[in-house]
Design a protein around this motif. Structure first.
Motif, PDB file in Angstrom:
ATOM      1  N   VAL A   1      11.093  12.661  -3.936  1.00 16.86           N
ATOM      2  CA  VAL A   1       9.961  12.370  -3.051  1.00 16.86           C
ATOM      3  C   VAL A   1       9.044  11.296  -3.639  1.00 16.86           C
ATOM      4  CG1 VAL A   1       8.420  14.203  -3.900  1.00 16.86           C
ATOM      5  CG2 VAL A   1       8.280  13.431  -1.524  1.00 16.86           C
ATOM      6  N   GLY A   2       8.989  11.227  -4.984  1.00 21.55           N
ATOM      7  CA  GLY A   2       8.131  10.227  -5.615  1.00 21.55           C
ATOM      8  C   GLY A   2       8.547   8.803  -5.260  1.00 21.55           C
ATOM      9  N   VAL A   3       9.852   8.609  -5.041  1.00 24.79           N
ATOM     10  CA  VAL A   3      10.349   7.287  -4.636  1.00 24.79           C
ATOM     11  C   VAL A   3       9.819   6.948  -3.254  1.00 24.79           C
ATOM     12  CG1 VAL A   3      12.434   5.985  -4.065  1.00 24.79           C
ATOM     13  CG2 VAL A   3      12.436   7.534  -6.016  1.00 24.79           C
ATOM     14  N   VAL A   4       9.823   7.960  -2.367  1.00 25.52           N
ATOM     15  CA  VAL A   4       9.396   7.714  -0.995  1.00 25.52           C
ATOM     16  C   VAL A   4       7.895   7.478  -0.902  1.00 25.52           C
ATOM     17  CG1 VAL A   4       9.422   8.638   1.345  1.00 25.52           C
ATOM     18  CG2 VAL A   4      11.307   9.130  -0.203  1.00 25.52           C
ATOM     19  N   THR A   5       7.094   8.222  -1.688  1.00 27.21           N
ATOM     20  CA  THR A   5       5.635   8.026  -1.604  1.00 27.21           C
ATOM     21  C   THR A   5       5.280   6.585  -1.918  1.00 27.21           C
ATOM     22  OG1 THR A   5       5.418   8.797  -3.874  1.00 27.21           O
ATOM     23  CG2 THR A   5       4.969  10.395  -2.136  1.00 27.21           C
ATOM     24  N   ALA A   6       5.923   6.038  -2.943  1.00 28.80           N
ATOM     25  CA  ALA A   6       5.622   4.658  -3.314  1.00 28.80           C
ATOM     26  C   ALA A   6       6.169   3.689  -2.267  1.00 28.80           C
ATOM     27  CB  ALA A   6       6.226   4.335  -4.673  1.00 28.80           C
ATOM     28  N   ALA A   7       7.407   3.944  -1.820  1.00 30.30           N
ATOM     29  CA  ALA A   7       8.059   3.018  -0.884  1.00 30.30           C
ATOM     30  C   ALA A   7       7.355   3.016   0.469  1.00 30.30           C
ATOM     31  CB  ALA A   7       9.530   3.401  -0.718  1.00 30.30           C
ATOM     32  N   LEU A   8       6.815   4.157   0.877  1.00 29.96           N
ATOM     33  CA  LEU A   8       6.119   4.229   2.165  1.00 29.96           C
ATOM     34  C   LEU A   8       4.642   3.885   2.028  1.00 29.96           C
ATOM     35  CD1 LEU A   8       6.997   7.403   4.270  1.00 29.96           C
ATOM     36  CD2 LEU A   8       6.936   5.031   4.998  1.00 29.96           C
ATOM     37  N   GLY A   9       4.048   4.405   0.972  1.00 38.11           N
ATOM     38  CA  GLY A   9       2.594   4.294   0.820  1.00 38.11           C
ATOM     39  C   GLY A   9       2.129   2.879   0.556  1.00 38.11           C
ATOM     40  N   ALA A  10       2.833   2.178  -0.321  1.00 34.73           N
ATOM     41  CA  ALA A  10       2.374   0.835  -0.689  1.00 34.73           C
ATOM     42  C   ALA A  10       2.360  -0.114   0.509  1.00 34.73           C
ATOM     43  CB  ALA A  10       3.222   0.290  -1.828  1.00 34.73           C
ATOM     44  N   PRO A  11       3.463  -0.206   1.303  1.00 33.62           N
ATOM     45  CA  PRO A  11       3.395  -1.092   2.474  1.00 33.62           C
ATOM     46  C   PRO A  11       2.350  -0.640   3.501  1.00 33.62           C
ATOM     47  CG  PRO A  11       5.648  -0.341   2.076  1.00 33.62           C
ATOM     48  CD  PRO A  11       4.775   0.409   1.153  1.00 33.62           C
ATOM     49  N   ALA A  12       2.184   0.682   3.643  1.00 35.27           N
ATOM     50  CA  ALA A  12       1.190   1.180   4.604  1.00 35.27           C
ATOM     51  C   ALA A  12      -0.200   0.710   4.210  1.00 35.27           C
ATOM     52  CB  ALA A  12       1.232   2.708   4.659  1.00 35.27           C
ATOM     53  N   LEU A  13      -0.490   0.777   2.916  1.00 30.18           N
ATOM     54  CA  LEU A  13      -1.809   0.348   2.452  1.00 30.18           C
ATOM     55  C   LEU A  13      -1.991  -1.158   2.646  1.00 30.18           C
ATOM     56  CD1 LEU A  13      -4.446   1.200   1.039  1.00 30.18           C
ATOM     57  CD2 LEU A  13      -3.381   0.554  -1.098  1.00 30.18           C
ATOM     58  N   LEU A  14      -0.968  -1.927   2.302  1.00 27.51           N
ATOM     59  CA  LEU A  14      -1.047  -3.385   2.456  1.00 27.51           C
ATOM     60  C   LEU A  14      -1.292  -3.752   3.918  1.00 27.51           C
ATOM     61  CD1 LEU A  14       1.785  -4.632   0.093  1.00 27.51           C
ATOM     62  CD2 LEU A  14      -0.682  -4.769  -0.243  1.00 27.51           C
ATOM     63  N   LEU A  15      -0.585  -3.052   4.800  1.00 26.10           N
ATOM     64  CA  LEU A  15      -0.724  -3.314   6.231  1.00 26.10           C
ATOM     65  C   LEU A  15      -2.164  -3.056   6.678  1.00 26.10           C
ATOM     66  CD1 LEU A  15       1.611  -4.048   8.224  1.00 26.10           C
ATOM     67  CD2 LEU A  15       1.361  -1.739   9.118  1.00 26.10           C
ATOM     68  N   LEU A  16      -2.715  -1.920   6.222  1.00 25.25           N
ATOM     69  CA  LEU A  16      -4.075  -1.564   6.617  1.00 25.25           C
ATOM     70  C   LEU A  16      -5.084  -2.558   6.056  1.00 25.25           C
ATOM     71  CD1 LEU A  16      -4.271   2.292   6.388  1.00 25.25           C
ATOM     72  CD2 LEU A  16      -5.006   0.888   8.299  1.00 25.25           C
ATOM     73  N   LEU A  17      -4.848  -3.021   4.809  1.00 27.85           N
ATOM     74  CA  LEU A  17      -5.774  -3.983   4.195  1.00 27.85           C
ATOM     75  C   LEU A  17      -5.784  -5.279   4.975  1.00 27.85           C
ATOM     76  CD1 LEU A  17      -5.114  -3.409   0.404  1.00 27.85           C
ATOM     77  CD2 LEU A  17      -7.249  -3.036   1.611  1.00 27.85           C
ATOM     78  N   ALA A  18      -4.627  -5.641   5.522  1.00 27.08           N
ATOM     79  CA  ALA A  18      -4.530  -6.905   6.239  1.00 27.08           C
ATOM     80  C   ALA A  18      -5.002  -6.771   7.685  1.00 27.08           C
ATOM     81  CB  ALA A  18      -3.078  -7.393   6.213  1.00 27.08           C
ATOM     82  N   TRP A  19      -5.160  -5.544   8.146  1.00 26.68           N
ATOM     83  CA  TRP A  19      -5.510  -5.300   9.546  1.00 26.68           C
ATOM     84  C   TRP A  19      -6.981  -5.631   9.768  1.00 26.68           C
ATOM     85  CZ3 TRP A  19      -4.567   0.146  12.151  1.00 26.68           C
ATOM     86  CH2 TRP A  19      -4.610  -0.027  13.544  1.00 26.68           C
ATOM     87  N   PRO A  20      -7.271  -6.653  10.576  1.00 27.48           N
ATOM     88  CA  PRO A  20      -8.655  -7.115  10.694  1.00 27.48           C
ATOM     89  C   PRO A  20      -9.613  -6.026  11.188  1.00 27.48           C
ATOM     90  CG  PRO A  20      -7.177  -8.429  12.079  1.00 27.48           C
ATOM     91  CD  PRO A  20      -6.342  -7.420  11.398  1.00 27.48           C
ATOM     92  N   ALA A  21      -9.173  -5.178  12.096  1.00 31.93           N
ATOM     93  CA  ALA A  21     -10.079  -4.163  12.656  1.00 31.93           C
ATOM     94  C   ALA A  21     -10.553  -3.211  11.568  1.00 31.93           C
ATOM     95  CB  ALA A  21      -9.370  -3.383  13.756  1.00 31.93           C
ATOM     96  N   ALA A  22      -9.642  -2.917  10.620  1.00 35.46           N
ATOM     97  CA  ALA A  22     -10.011  -1.977   9.568  1.00 35.46           C
ATOM     98  C   ALA A  22     -10.955  -2.619   8.565  1.00 35.46           C
ATOM     99  CB  ALA A  22      -8.757  -1.472   8.862  1.00 35.46           C
ATOM    100  N   ARG A  23     -10.864  -3.923   8.439  1.00 32.08           N
ATOM    101  CA  ARG A  23     -11.699  -4.613   7.455  1.00 32.08           C
ATOM    102  C   ARG A  23     -13.112  -4.862   7.960  1.00 32.08           C
ATOM    103  NH1 ARG A  23      -9.807  -5.683   2.901  1.00 32.08           N
ATOM    104  NH2 ARG A  23     -11.796  -6.579   2.443  1.00 32.08           N
ATOM    105  N   ARG A  24     -13.270  -4.882   9.271  1.00 32.13           N
ATOM    106  CA  ARG A  24     -14.577  -5.213   9.837  1.00 32.13           C
ATOM    107  C   ARG A  24     -15.629  -4.238   9.334  1.00 32.13           C
ATOM    108  NH1 ARG A  24     -12.765  -6.882  14.863  1.00 32.13           N
ATOM    109  NH2 ARG A  24     -12.765  -4.755  15.633  1.00 32.13           N
ATOM    110  N   GLY A  25     -16.781  -4.796   9.006  1.00 32.55           N
ATOM    111  CA  GLY A  25     -17.899  -3.950   8.634  1.00 32.55           C
ATOM    112  C   GLY A  25     -17.843  -3.415   7.219  1.00 32.55           C
ATOM    113  N   ARG A  26     -16.866  -3.859   6.435  1.00 35.35           N
ATOM    114  CA  ARG A  26     -16.840  -3.429   5.055  1.00 35.35           C
ATOM    115  C   ARG A  26     -17.732  -4.283   4.185  1.00 35.35           C
ATOM    116  NH1 ARG A  26     -12.872  -0.293   2.875  1.00 35.35           N
ATOM    117  NH2 ARG A  26     -12.507  -1.598   1.099  1.00 35.35           N
TER     118      ARG A  26
END
Lengths: 319, 265
Positions: A294-319
């Motif tokens: 499962v540790g392989v999956v947490t990294a493989a899924l989590g890292a791209p999910a975080l990158l996607l959210l960081l790049a998502w303009p709506a999530a960045r607004r107001g920070r």
């Protein structure tokens, strides 16, 4: 402090994932179905939820107490200590499976607590600054890693394999023994973090400001680090080190709109449950007939999910 | 409520930072602490807050030894606006102000209500739901002052509250600070912006304290006739009050620079 729409989505998604997870898998045989369902699938999901929630909420609390977005549950040496404990036990000849005593679990727990006590002790000392404690955590981790490498060099191939298997993280359970053993430790962690939530909120302005606002800073950080470590040590001891969960989930929760620490920690607990349960589902399903650690999956899924959210303009607004 | 520093001395690695400082602050008073950079102004505030150890002397709050007070007990008497505040989380202004209400041990909802009250007191109610990172310097400072007020302590220690603000915002900030003293707070305000003194009313409850190299240079009412001379001496400049059309300024005189014969370089 308003619970925004995105936060509600997070809560509902977690409830849906945890509720659905036991249904996912090959159709159940009428004879063995009840056993597979109640003794294998449900306890596994429960374990994933408990461990995911604990690692995530402790990660959020550690990021707050260290005022550092890179802090994780293992920042203060907990995982490194656990790995060292297991290595020492295996090299000393402890059986990897035993009906009577789970030696590896005990060794991991002892190793995790030993490293943590050093760092939490420093945190309870009033004049230590937070970055001193962070450095101490890194130093303790490195030292434990070095001793571990030395032990590994005298271990035989079989012993090395045992340790490497253990250190990939695993959630499979038979029955509820693990859940019952873990729950008291996790309860200590959750209660400790909830008790210090208001102090964690005040600490966002810095230690000195928090002190003048009435926070007993050495006590608050010792309780947070200590209680968190008890929970993380228990998780790591039972399931092995599962990385990335404690780092990524709090950030996803922040990006979903949880601004206040008083919301961040409890929401990370809930979101972490959903996250690790879904990672475990992927680990079970992605390669048919074979389970990924499962540790392989947490990294493989989590890292791209975080990158996607960081790049998502709506999530960045107001920070 | 009365804060008394009695013969306070602090050294850091054998270098004296404060030497034998005597100072009193009562509720309803505005004390402006001025002095050149490095005079020990910030250390004086931090000492009163129990963040720095004393080598000699005593600090008392209504007769109680302030250095022995529990954090929560001290927080009920003294609130602090640090010179440089930083916030480690992406929060709204209301969340940031609500954090200052730690000592009340109240629910998140009540803390938020208290934060709104404090923000309204500094005319910043409309900023409550804004993210801290999206505020201008002036708005940020207003929110920071609201956080100090949210703690509901009678004595306020403000460190350079008008730093980094444009002249208009500076004036508004000092006006707000004077109003806080009139409302009954005791305010000890550190600044090296002596020009702001011209805008304060010459009430008996307003004093100016000069600090030089860690020693008290003077402690006089704002209306004292010798103040301009004392300030001039403190900063090594010529300063004078000037009045015209019902307005007042504290002017710093500069020697007229002669144009250089050749451009440099």
């Amino acid at each position: 402090m308003r619970v925004r729409g995105a936060t509600l989505v997070l809560l509902l998604a977690t409830a849906a994932i945890v509720g659905m997870a036991p249904y996912v898998g090959p159709p159940l045989d009428p004879e063995t179905g009840s056993f597979v369902w109640w003794q294998l699938r449900v306890p596994r999901v429960v374990m994933a939820a408990l461990v995911g929630g604990t690692l995530s909420s402790v990660g959020a609390a550690y990021q707050l107490v260290f005022q550092n977005p890179l802090a994780t549950p293992s920042t203060i040496g907990t995982s490194a200590g656990a790995v060292l404990g297991v290595l020492a036990a295996v090299v000393a000849g402890a059986p990897s499976t035993s009906a009577n005593l789970p030696w590896l679990t005990l060794a991991a727990f002892a190793g995790a607590l030993a490293t943590t006590v050093i760092v939490a002790g420093l945190a309870a000392y009033g004049r230590a600054r937070m970055h001193d404690i962070l450095l101490a955590g890194i130093a303790v981790s490195l030292a434990a890693g070095a001793v571990g490498t030395a032990l590994e060099s005298v271990a035989d191939v079989g012993q090395r394999f045992t340790v490497s298997q253990w250190s990939l993280g695993h959630l499979p359970q038979v029955g509820y023994r693990g859940v019952a053993i873990l729950l008291p430790f996790l309860a200590v962690a959750w209660i400790g973090l909830l008790v210090e939530l208001r102090a964690l909120h005040a600490l966002t302005g810095g230690e000195d400001v928090a002190q003048t606002q009435g926070v007993d800073v050495p006590r608050a950080r010792a309780v947070t680090l200590g209680a968190g470590a008890v929970g993380v040590a228990a998780c790591v001891a039972w399931c092995g080190p599962i990385g990335f969960v404690g780092l990524i989930v709090p950030h996803v929760v922040r990006l979903a709109g949880a601004r206040s620490p008083r919301v961040l920690v409890p929401l990370s607990l809930v979101a972490g449950m959903g996250f690790l349960v879904s990672c475990d589902l992927v680990a079970r399903l992605v390669v048919p007939g074979h389970e990924l650690p499962v540790g392989v999956v947490t990294a493989a899924l989590g890292a791209p999910a975080l990158l996607l959210l960081l790049a998502w303009p709506a999530a960045r607004r107001g920070r | 409520m009365e804060l008394i520093l009695d013969g306070v001395s602090i050294t850091h690695h054998d270098i004296p930072i404060l030497t034998d400082v005597m100072l009193t602050l009562r509720t309803g008073e505005l004390v402006v602490l001025v002095g050149p950079n490095g005079a020990g102004k910030t250390t004086l505030l931090r000492a009163a807050l129990g963040l720095v150890r004393l080598d000699r002397g005593r600090i008392t709050l209504d007769g109680e030894d302030a250095t022995r007070l529990a954090p929560r007990a001290r927080a009920s008497r003294l609130a602090w606006l640090p010179q440089t505040g930083s916030v480690s989380e992406p929060m709204t202004a209301a969340d940031h102000v609500a954090a200052a209400r730690y000592r009340f041990g109240e629910s998140a909802r009540r803390a938020e209500a208290g934060a709104f009250r404090a923000l309204t007191r500094v005319d910043a109610g409309s900023l409550a739901e804004r993210a801290l990172g999206s505020l201008s310097g002036g708005e940020r400072q207003r929110v920071a002052i609201a956080a100090v007020l949210a703690q509901e302590a009678p004595l306020l220690l403000l460190d350079e509250p008008a730093n980094h603000l444009d002249p208009h915002q500076q004036r508004e900030t000092f006006r707000l600070i004077a109003a806080l003293a009139r409302m009954g707070h005791g305010v000890l305000c550190v600044t090296h912006d002596v020009g702001a003194l011209a805008g304060l009313a010459k009430e008996d409850s307003t004093r100016v304290v000069g600090l030089r190299s860690g020693r008290l240079a003077f402690d006089v009412p704002l209306g004292d006739a010798t103040l301009a001379a004392r300030l001039s001496d403190l900063f090594g400049l010529r300063l004078a009050f000037a009045e015209r059309d019902g307005e007042r300024a504290l002017v710093t005189w500069w020697p007229v620079a002669e144009p250089a014969e050749r451009p440099c370089g």
